[in-house]
Scaffold this motif. Structure first.
Motif, PDB file in Angstrom:
ATOM      1  N   HIS A  56      -9.371  17.865 -13.410  1.00 58.08           N
ATOM      2  CA  HIS A  56      -9.947  16.614 -13.588  1.00 58.08           C
ATOM      3  C   HIS A  56      -9.136  15.329 -13.098  1.00 58.08           C
ATOM      4  O   HIS A  56      -7.930  15.590 -12.988  1.00 58.08           O
ATOM      5  CB  HIS A  56      -9.794  16.401 -15.217  1.00 58.08           C
ATOM      6  CG  HIS A  56     -10.310  14.949 -15.583  1.00 58.08           C
ATOM      7  ND1 HIS A  56     -11.604  14.860 -15.570  1.00 58.08           N
ATOM      8  CD2 HIS A  56      -9.871  13.659 -16.060  1.00 58.08           C
ATOM      9  CE1 HIS A  56     -12.179  13.439 -16.154  1.00 58.08           C
ATOM     10  NE2 HIS A  56     -10.940  12.965 -16.297  1.00 58.08           N
ATOM     11  N   TYR A  57     -10.050  14.724 -12.246  1.00 55.68           N
ATOM     12  CA  TYR A  57      -9.527  13.506 -11.494  1.00 55.68           C
ATOM     13  C   TYR A  57     -10.043  12.176 -11.975  1.00 55.68           C
ATOM     14  O   TYR A  57     -11.588  12.155 -11.962  1.00 55.68           O
ATOM     15  CB  TYR A  57      -9.807  13.699  -9.903  1.00 55.68           C
ATOM     16  CG  TYR A  57      -9.243  14.950  -9.521  1.00 55.68           C
ATOM     17  CD1 TYR A  57      -8.042  15.106  -8.726  1.00 55.68           C
ATOM     18  CD2 TYR A  57      -9.809  16.232  -9.790  1.00 55.68           C
ATOM     19  CE1 TYR A  57      -7.557  16.247  -8.346  1.00 55.68           C
ATOM     20  CE2 TYR A  57      -9.501  17.416  -9.138  1.00 55.68           C
ATOM     21  CZ  TYR A  57      -8.187  17.408  -8.449  1.00 55.68           C
ATOM     22  OH  TYR A  57      -7.697  18.639  -8.195  1.00 55.68           O
TER      23      TYR A  57
ATOM     24  N   GLY B 203     -20.780   3.938  -1.987  1.00 58.42           N
ATOM     25  CA  GLY B 203     -19.864   3.618  -2.641  1.00 58.42           C
ATOM     26  C   GLY B 203     -18.983   4.637  -2.984  1.00 58.42           C
ATOM     27  O   GLY B 203     -18.568   5.533  -2.005  1.00 58.42           O
ATOM     28  N   GLU B 204     -18.222   4.733  -3.831  1.00 56.30           N
ATOM     29  CA  GLU B 204     -17.063   5.514  -3.940  1.00 56.30           C
ATOM     30  C   GLU B 204     -17.187   6.615  -5.392  1.00 56.30           C
ATOM     31  O   GLU B 204     -17.736   6.091  -6.216  1.00 56.30           O
ATOM     32  CB  GLU B 204     -15.613   4.953  -4.364  1.00 56.30           C
ATOM     33  CG  GLU B 204     -15.229   3.972  -3.314  1.00 56.30           C
ATOM     34  CD  GLU B 204     -14.640   4.672  -2.082  1.00 56.30           C
ATOM     35  OE1 GLU B 204     -14.442   5.903  -2.085  1.00 56.30           O
ATOM     36  OE2 GLU B 204     -14.024   4.136  -1.131  1.00 56.30           O
ATOM     37  N   ILE B 205     -16.653   7.664  -5.241  1.00 57.09           N
ATOM     38  CA  ILE B 205     -16.718   8.560  -6.471  1.00 57.09           C
ATOM     39  C   ILE B 205     -15.502   8.027  -7.222  1.00 57.09           C
ATOM     40  O   ILE B 205     -14.573   7.836  -6.907  1.00 57.09           O
ATOM     41  CB  ILE B 205     -16.139  10.027  -5.884  1.00 57.09           C
ATOM     42  CG1 ILE B 205     -17.274  10.646  -5.062  1.00 57.09           C
ATOM     43  CG2 ILE B 205     -16.100  10.865  -7.316  1.00 57.09           C
ATOM     44  CD1 ILE B 205     -18.365  10.898  -5.751  1.00 57.09           C
TER      45      ILE B 205
ATOM     46  N   LEU C 187     -17.472  19.631  -0.976  1.00 55.55           N
ATOM     47  CA  LEU C 187     -17.528  19.246   0.465  1.00 55.55           C
ATOM     48  C   LEU C 187     -18.112  17.749   0.525  1.00 55.55           C
ATOM     49  O   LEU C 187     -18.880  17.421  -0.311  1.00 55.55           O
ATOM     50  CB  LEU C 187     -18.716  20.149   1.223  1.00 55.55           C
ATOM     51  CG  LEU C 187     -18.380  21.749   1.503  1.00 55.55           C
ATOM     52  CD1 LEU C 187     -18.692  22.326  -0.021  1.00 55.55           C
ATOM     53  CD2 LEU C 187     -19.173  22.109   2.594  1.00 55.55           C
ATOM     54  N   LYS C 188     -17.759  17.089   1.183  1.00 55.99           N
ATOM     55  CA  LYS C 188     -18.034  15.748   1.435  1.00 55.99           C
ATOM     56  C   LYS C 188     -18.814  15.928   2.896  1.00 55.99           C
ATOM     57  O   LYS C 188     -17.977  16.060   4.033  1.00 55.99           O
ATOM     58  CB  LYS C 188     -16.960  14.775   1.600  1.00 55.99           C
ATOM     59  CG  LYS C 188     -17.398  13.275   1.634  1.00 55.99           C
ATOM     60  CD  LYS C 188     -16.199  12.392   1.491  1.00 55.99           C
ATOM     61  CE  LYS C 188     -16.879  10.741   1.906  1.00 55.99           C
ATOM     62  NZ  LYS C 188     -15.866   9.701   1.650  1.00 55.99           N
TER      63      LYS C 188
ATOM     64  N   PRO D 187     -11.035  17.588  -4.741  1.00 61.28           N
ATOM     65  CA  PRO D 187     -11.482  16.661  -5.373  1.00 61.28           C
ATOM     66  C   PRO D 187     -10.870  15.374  -5.571  1.00 61.28           C
ATOM     67  O   PRO D 187     -11.322  14.298  -5.608  1.00 61.28           O
ATOM     68  CB  PRO D 187     -11.785  17.340  -6.680  1.00 61.28           C
ATOM     69  CG  PRO D 187     -11.715  18.464  -6.441  1.00 61.28           C
ATOM     70  CD  PRO D 187     -10.719  18.756  -5.167  1.00 61.28           C
ATOM     71  N   GLY D 188      -9.652  15.337  -5.613  1.00 61.54           N
ATOM     72  CA  GLY D 188      -8.832  13.991  -5.703  1.00 61.54           C
ATOM     73  C   GLY D 188      -8.977  13.073  -4.551  1.00 61.54           C
ATOM     74  O   GLY D 188      -8.982  11.962  -4.626  1.00 61.54           O
ATOM     75  N   SER D 189      -9.134  13.771  -3.277  1.00 57.54           N
ATOM     76  CA  SER D 189      -9.356  13.001  -2.273  1.00 57.54           C
ATOM     77  C   SER D 189     -10.542  12.006  -2.082  1.00 57.54           C
ATOM     78  O   SER D 189     -10.610  11.184  -1.308  1.00 57.54           O
ATOM     79  CB  SER D 189      -9.287  13.774  -0.878  1.00 57.54           C
ATOM     80  OG  SER D 189     -10.352  14.604  -0.845  1.00 57.54           O
TER      81      SER D 189
END
Length: 637
Positions: A5-6, A328-330, A342-343, A350-352
């Motif tokens: 969890h992030y 925007g951002e996650i 994947l991005k 996930p944390g990145s």
């Protein structure tokens, strides 16, 4: 099932000094800045159905979608794939336009065919008045236009072209760009825009009749794709819906409806959750900053087991993939350890994906939330010592205002009002019963009765982060730890306090919650007799005020940047210690006073500046450059 969890720890404070996308609606500014495997499934309800987010012509039966009401939007048999509708808004208006392909009159979308409407080759001219409409089927692009945009409504295939974007390239430099729009797009000559063969527009579906060769697997169904080139000039487009993505080789000047925007904020990313061939479902959730939609990019599947609720996504994957396009951002993400993320097609942790909130451009750090639990309308007003603006969550009433350090609003069981500010809360009132004044120099809370009546006594509640005590022995209020409740009627209650004011409750059902990332630590400081030099790892005396900025790991048992008030030398004991950093990862060093009230320092791989206009006006740090971590010998790694 184990999960990772992030969550972004500080996502309430958002930059408002430049363009951000909120529900794909742009908020105006005038700044500009350059800029694995996994499966999962989520269906977007379906992205709040774009039909509700555009202006459509009211056709026969009240519909404007292609093929409804017996009026087709396009004519595929003879190659005339686009329909332009020109609608009057009251006054008689002339128009004339030329297309690069074929052109014919049409009755689509309620268009009339009158004797004043003429076609000569690829040029049409006509007149509309009242609420009349003229429609034309054509191919290619419009190469010239003469008519009053302000007095006419233009529609392409039934969608109102109510937005305009102009892209301006740097002088003498050839630039390629690619743009996605979740509506219709038409070339324009506004802002000296040019129309060239190198500018290509695809259809929203594969059989639309325009250039489909520029579409790829990343494109969403129903989007129009635009590809073009600039060589020191300007390209201009009319469009419906919203720009969902814009990318270019170099920085462009981008104007939407006449306002300059930061085009990097229009860029869309794709997150893919890959189930990695698992046989049982793996659930995941994530939240985005602005808008999100399902896509089949990177072999993503689309099914009803996945949902999108505003900016929140939840779904599950078995052996395949789920993909989502977002801007925007996650803000937070919760995924099983057995899946991959994947991005834009590249495996990431996930944390990145989470933003580094501490390096946002200058932001008002303090937040005030005002909620009203009452059926009847309740008004309120307040003042702060620093800058103030309405918060990013929006407010419950169009009557809420924030300017020049003063805020005023009202509500009635309509949700919470949010404000961002720097400095201190000076005063807040419900205009009916009670006013609370905050005297920071004397560290006092003053509750005043506004009724001048002894009956009825009105109740209040106050909560602080530190200690509370009565300043007047005649005060009948009850103190319980760091909270006090009392009734004031025809008099004033005064309390001494330490720390921060956290919550205020008025008898008119107003509840005020205050949050700051930079609390004062007097009263909580476990070293109340220690001098600055005993606490500090590195320190720097302010040459203009009695305060010292220093780093320490002992004040709060973690590495942070602090401001010691009431001291002019490191051998003195501070009257108040205030933390002025958040969530330091590696460390802070190289403290310098860059200017009056501006501190400069290295932090976590970045050179930063931070403004402190007065002792009580503190802004978040601004990143000026990315710098390698300093080596122990003072060099760079």
């Amino acid at each position: 099932m184990s999960k990772k969890h992030y969550e972004s720890s500080n996502n309430h404070y958002q930059e408002h000094n430049y363009y951000i996308i909120s529900q794909y609606k742009l908020i105006c500014s005038n700044q500009m800045e350059p800029t694995n495997k996994g499966e999962g499934v989520t269906q977007n309800s379906q992205r709040e159905d774009r039909v509700n987010r555009r202006s459509y012509l009211k056709l026969v039966g009240g519909s404007a979608v292609a093929g409804i009401g017996g009026v087709p939007a396009v004519r595929g048999g003879d190659g005339l794939h686009r329909t332009l509708t020109i609608e009057a808004t009251g006054t008689r208006q002339n128009y004339e336009f030329t297309v690069e392909g074929d052109l014919d009159k049409s009755t689509a979308f309620g268009g009339s065919i009158g004797s004043e409407d003429l076609i000569s080759g690829s040029t049409a001219s006509g007149i509309v008045a009242g609420s009349g409409r003229d429609s034309y089927s054509f191919s290619g692009e419009i190469t010239s236009w003469s008519g009053d945009y302000d007095a006419l409504n233009l529609y392409l295939n039934g969608e109102e072209l109510n937005n305009h974007i102009a892209l301006k390239g740097p002088p003498g430099e050839r630039v390629s760009y690619r743009m996605r729009v979740d509506g219709e797009v038409l070339k324009s000559t506004d802002f000296n825009g040019t129309i060239q063969d190198s500018d290509k527009i695809s259809g929203r579906t594969k059989d639309y009749g325009l250039d489909t060769s520029i579409r790829n697997e990343d494109d969403l169904n129903g989007e129009t794709i635009v590809e073009g080139e600039l060589n020191g000039g300007t390209d201009s487009y009319l469009y419906s819906g919203d720009v969902t993505d814009l990318r270019a080789d170099v920085l462009l000047e981008v104007y939407i409806n006449g306002d300059i925007v930061r085009y990097s904020d229009l860029e869309r990313d794709i997150i893919t959750i890959d189930g990695c061939g698992c046989e049982t479902a793996r659930e995941y959730t994530f939240t985005v900053e602005t808008d999100v939609a399902k896509t089949d990019a990177y072999n993503g599947s689309i099914n009803s087991s996945d949902t999108i609720d505003g900016s929140e996504v939840s779904g599950s994957v078995v052996g395949g993939r789920d993909s989502y396009a977002y801007t925007g951002e996650i803000q937070s993400i919760d995924v099983p350890s057995s899946v991959q993320v994947l991005k834009n097609g590249t495996e990431v942790t996930p944390g990145s994906l989470l933003p580094e909130e501490q390096f946002d451009p200058r932001t008002l750090p303090n937040k005030m939330t005002i909620s009203i639990d009452r059926q009847e309308r309740v008004d309120y007003g307040f003042s702060v010592t620093g800058n103030l603006e309405v918060g990013p969550l929006g407010n419950s009433s169009s009557g809420d205002r924030a300017a020049n350090g003063y805020g005023r609003g009202y509500g009635a069981n309509t949700g919470a009002d949010e404000y961002l500010y720097c400095g201190e809360l000076e005063s807040i009132s419900d205009f009916t019963c009670i006013q609370l004044d905050v005297d920071r120099p004397n560290q006092q809370l003053i509750v005043r009765d506004l009724t001048d009546s002894s009956n009825p006594p009105y109740g209040y509640e106050l909560t602080v982060s530190g200690t509370l005590s009565k300043d007047d022995s005649n005060n009948n209020a009850t103190i319980n730890g760091n909270s006090v409740s009392g009734k004031v009627s025809g008099k004033t209650d005064v309390f001494n306090f330490t720390g921060e004011l956290l919550e205020v409750i008025f008898p008119t059902s107003i509840k005020v919650k205050l949050e700051t990332p930079y609390p004062r630590l007097s009263g909580e400081n476990q070293y109340p007799d220690a001098t600055v030099e005993k606490l500090a790892m590195e320190s720097l005396v302010d040459p203009n005020k009695d305060r010292i900025v220093f780093t320490s790991t002992v004040v709060e048992d973690r590495f942070e940047l602090y401001l010691a008030h009431g001291v002019s030398a490191v051998d003195q004991v501070p009257s108040v210690i205030q933390r002025i950093s958040e969530q330091v990862v590696v460390g802070i060093s190289d403290l310098k006073w860059a200017d009056t009230n501006v501190i400069q320092f290295w932090r976590d791989g970045y050179d930063c500046t931070q403004e402190m206009t007065l002792s009580d006006l503190i802004y978040k740090p601004v990143v000026s450059a990315e710098t390698p971590y300093p080596a122990p010998n003072g060099g760079e790694e």
